[in-house]
Motif scaffolding. Structure first.
Motif, short mmCIF file in Angstrom:
data_model
loop_
_atom_site.label_atom_id
_atom_site.label_comp_id
_atom_site.label_asym_id
_atom_site.label_seq_id
_atom_site.Cartn_x
_atom_site.Cartn_y
_atom_site.Cartn_z
N UNK A 23 0.84 -1.20 0.00
CA UNK A 23 0.00 0.00 0.00
C UNK A 23 0.88 1.26 0.00
N UNK A 24 1.91 1.23 0.83
CA UNK A 24 2.83 2.38 0.88
C UNK A 24 3.49 2.57 -0.48
N UNK A 25 3.84 1.46 -1.11
CA UNK A 25 4.47 1.48 -2.44
C UNK A 25 3.52 2.13 -3.46
N UNK A 26 2.26 1.70 -3.42
CA UNK A 26 1.28 2.27 -4.36
C UNK A 26 1.13 3.78 -4.10
N UNK A 27 1.09 4.16 -2.82
CA UNK A 27 0.94 5.58 -2.45
C UNK A 27 1.96 6.47 -3.15
N UNK A 28 3.18 5.96 -3.31
CA UNK A 28 4.23 6.80 -3.90
C UNK A 28 3.97 7.12 -5.37
N UNK A 29 3.02 6.40 -5.97
CA UNK A 29 2.71 6.65 -7.38
C UNK A 29 1.42 7.44 -7.55
N UNK A 30 0.85 7.89 -6.41
CA UNK A 30 -0.40 8.65 -6.45
C UNK A 30 -0.15 10.09 -6.04
N UNK A 31 -0.93 11.00 -6.63
CA UNK A 31 -0.97 12.34 -6.04
C UNK A 31 -2.32 12.97 -6.35
N UNK A 51 -3.49 7.68 -15.22
CA UNK A 51 -4.93 7.46 -15.13
C UNK A 51 -5.39 8.27 -13.92
N UNK A 52 -6.71 8.44 -13.78
CA UNK A 52 -7.22 9.31 -12.73
C UNK A 52 -8.43 8.69 -12.04
N UNK A 53 -8.50 8.95 -10.75
CA UNK A 53 -9.63 8.50 -9.95
C UNK A 53 -10.33 9.76 -9.46
N UNK A 54 -11.60 9.91 -9.77
CA UNK A 54 -12.29 11.17 -9.50
C UNK A 54 -12.70 11.30 -8.03
N UNK A 55 -12.21 12.34 -7.38
CA UNK A 55 -12.60 12.62 -6.00
C UNK A 55 -13.91 13.40 -6.00
N UNK A 56 -13.97 14.42 -6.86
CA UNK A 56 -15.16 15.27 -6.94
C UNK A 56 -15.19 15.89 -8.32
N UNK A 57 -16.32 15.73 -9.03
CA UNK A 57 -16.42 16.35 -10.33
C UNK A 57 -16.94 15.38 -11.39
N UNK A 58 -16.77 15.76 -12.65
CA UNK A 58 -17.31 14.96 -13.75
C UNK A 58 -16.44 15.09 -14.99
N UNK A 59 -16.34 13.99 -15.72
CA UNK A 59 -15.49 13.91 -16.91
C UNK A 59 -16.27 13.27 -18.05
N UNK A 101 -15.64 21.53 -12.63
CA UNK A 101 -14.35 21.63 -11.94
C UNK A 101 -14.15 20.31 -11.19
N UNK A 102 -12.98 19.70 -11.35
CA UNK A 102 -12.83 18.33 -10.86
C UNK A 102 -11.50 18.12 -10.15
N UNK A 103 -11.54 17.39 -9.04
CA UNK A 103 -10.30 17.00 -8.37
C UNK A 103 -10.11 15.49 -8.47
N UNK A 104 -8.86 15.08 -8.61
CA UNK A 104 -8.51 13.70 -8.88
C UNK A 104 -7.40 13.18 -7.98
N UNK A 105 -7.33 11.85 -7.93
CA UNK A 105 -6.08 11.19 -7.59
C UNK A 105 -5.45 10.81 -8.93
N UNK A 106 -4.23 11.23 -9.17
CA UNK A 106 -3.57 10.80 -10.40
C UNK A 106 -2.73 9.56 -10.10
N UNK A 107 -2.69 8.67 -11.07
CA UNK A 107 -1.98 7.41 -10.90
C UNK A 107 -0.92 7.32 -11.98
N UNK A 108 0.33 7.24 -11.59
CA UNK A 108 1.40 7.14 -12.58
C UNK A 108 1.47 5.70 -13.12
N UNK A 109 0.93 5.53 -14.30
CA UNK A 109 0.80 4.20 -14.88
C UNK A 109 2.14 3.55 -15.15
N UNK A 110 3.01 4.34 -15.74
CA UNK A 110 4.29 3.79 -16.18
C UNK A 110 5.08 3.24 -15.00
N UNK A 111 5.16 4.04 -13.93
CA UNK A 111 5.98 3.59 -12.81
C UNK A 111 5.29 2.46 -12.05
N UNK A 112 3.96 2.52 -11.97
CA UNK A 112 3.24 1.45 -11.27
C UNK A 112 3.34 0.15 -12.08
#
Lengths: 189, 189
Positions: A23-31, A51-59, A101-112
């Motif tokens: 989990x800690x490892x995955x965290x380092x690839x999120x912001x 890739x992105x996980x939507x916290x609040x908003x719409x795409x 207006x949208x806020x996300x968790x971004x996921x670094x695909x390449x590094x993950x």
DNA sequence: ATGATTTTGTGACATTTATCAAATGAAATC
DNA sequence: GATTTCATTTGATAAATGTCACAAAATCAT
């Protein structure tokens, strides 16, 4: 921040217990980041490492057909958005545009992705995301063949009411594969 | 037999080097079998623990809509067939019927799936199969929205010529989402 | 607020495709 | 090889939806 990240981790590790290290490892690839309405998150024909996980908003996702935007889906809170093509290191076929207006968790695909050969937890985590997407696509095809336009509209109303509340009918018609006029006529029944 | 199995292993482990032990482990969940034309390999609304890799032959998948068979795809040599629903321990939405006498490698999903939490090679092997399926589904949706019936027929002719040679037009029309009559008229141009 | 822009709705007509009916052609069965 | 079954083609008609034109309503920006 951990609470937000946890929501994402929980969603795609339902079948397994991830170790604290993983989990800690995955965290380092999120912001966390956010953009305003109309921002283009991912662009058609471009490579993109996130890739992105939507916290609040719409795409909204769409591609161009003869210069016309064809909408392919709408994502909201707790949905994942991203391009499978991008995940495979290819240019995206779709554009992803914010309709709010949208806020996300971004996921670094390449590094993950570089960790899936050594970390079984991460491999299954990624696999769960892809499996969910495959189910989504299969359903989409199945219902588009099984139902006529009116039934598809009614199913959308039933299963995804927030689409009707948060997305313009023009885009919905395009997603349903019918013209704006036809949708308007279906609705007046 | 190992040569046949290797073809399957190779196809879905292109991105990684599987250890000898992992390959041997996967082997224990594979076997070879064959059935005659018209055999129903997987039935709609039933749970089923196997997926299949076609060694020689052809398979059609379909579901029933108001008592009418709607074909969803045709698979041939070196293609994988199986139900994602079955993989998720749900009843299949489609029936898989042999359109030729066909021999397969059968893959025991349940027992192989039980290893994805402990063996990273197997996790990635399964993940590659699902990813391939997601790409297949995405293409199917993309091209069905992008092209009209004639263009879809021509694309099928171009990309999957063996479908035209080995599958009756009735099924192809159903797959393309048009009536037999319409396909017949498209062809006479 | 107000003018501009975007979104939605409606009418008239064109186009595509489905449906029904029937004939022909091909393949499987006895 | 005759017969039955299945697959394909063709014609006539109906239904669904698209396209074009424009009006009304809602929303946005200053």
């Amino acid at each position: 921040m951990d609470i937000l990240f946890d929501k994402l981790i929980q969603k795609y590790s339902a079948n397994q217990q991830l170790s604290k290290q993983t989990i800690a490892e995955i965290y380092t690839h999120l912001s966390i980041l956010s953009f305003d309405k109309k921002h283009l998150l991912i662009r058609e024909n471009q490579r993109h490492d996130y890739a992105y996980f939507i916290i609040k908003g719409a795409v909204r996702s769409y591609y161009l057909k003869d210069g016309i935007e064809v909408s392919t889906w709408f994502a909201f809170e707790n949905d994942m958005v991203g391009s499978l093509h991008n995940f495979r290191d290819l240019p995206s076929r779709e554009t992803f545009e914010l309709t709010e207006n949208t806020s996300f968790i971004s996921i670094n695909l390449k590094s993950l992705k570089s960790l899936i050969y050594s970390n079984v937890g991460i491999s299954n985590f990624i696999s769960a995301i892809i499996e969910e997407y495959a189910v989504f696509l299969e359903d989409k095809i199945f219902y588009s063949q099984l139902m006529n336009s009116l039934e598809r509209y009614e199913a959308l109303l039933e299963n995804e009411p927030q689409v009707l509340q948060r997305i313009p009918l023009t885009y919905i018609a395009s997603y349903l594969g019918i013209s704006r006029e036809t949708l308007s006529r279906l609705r007046s029944k």
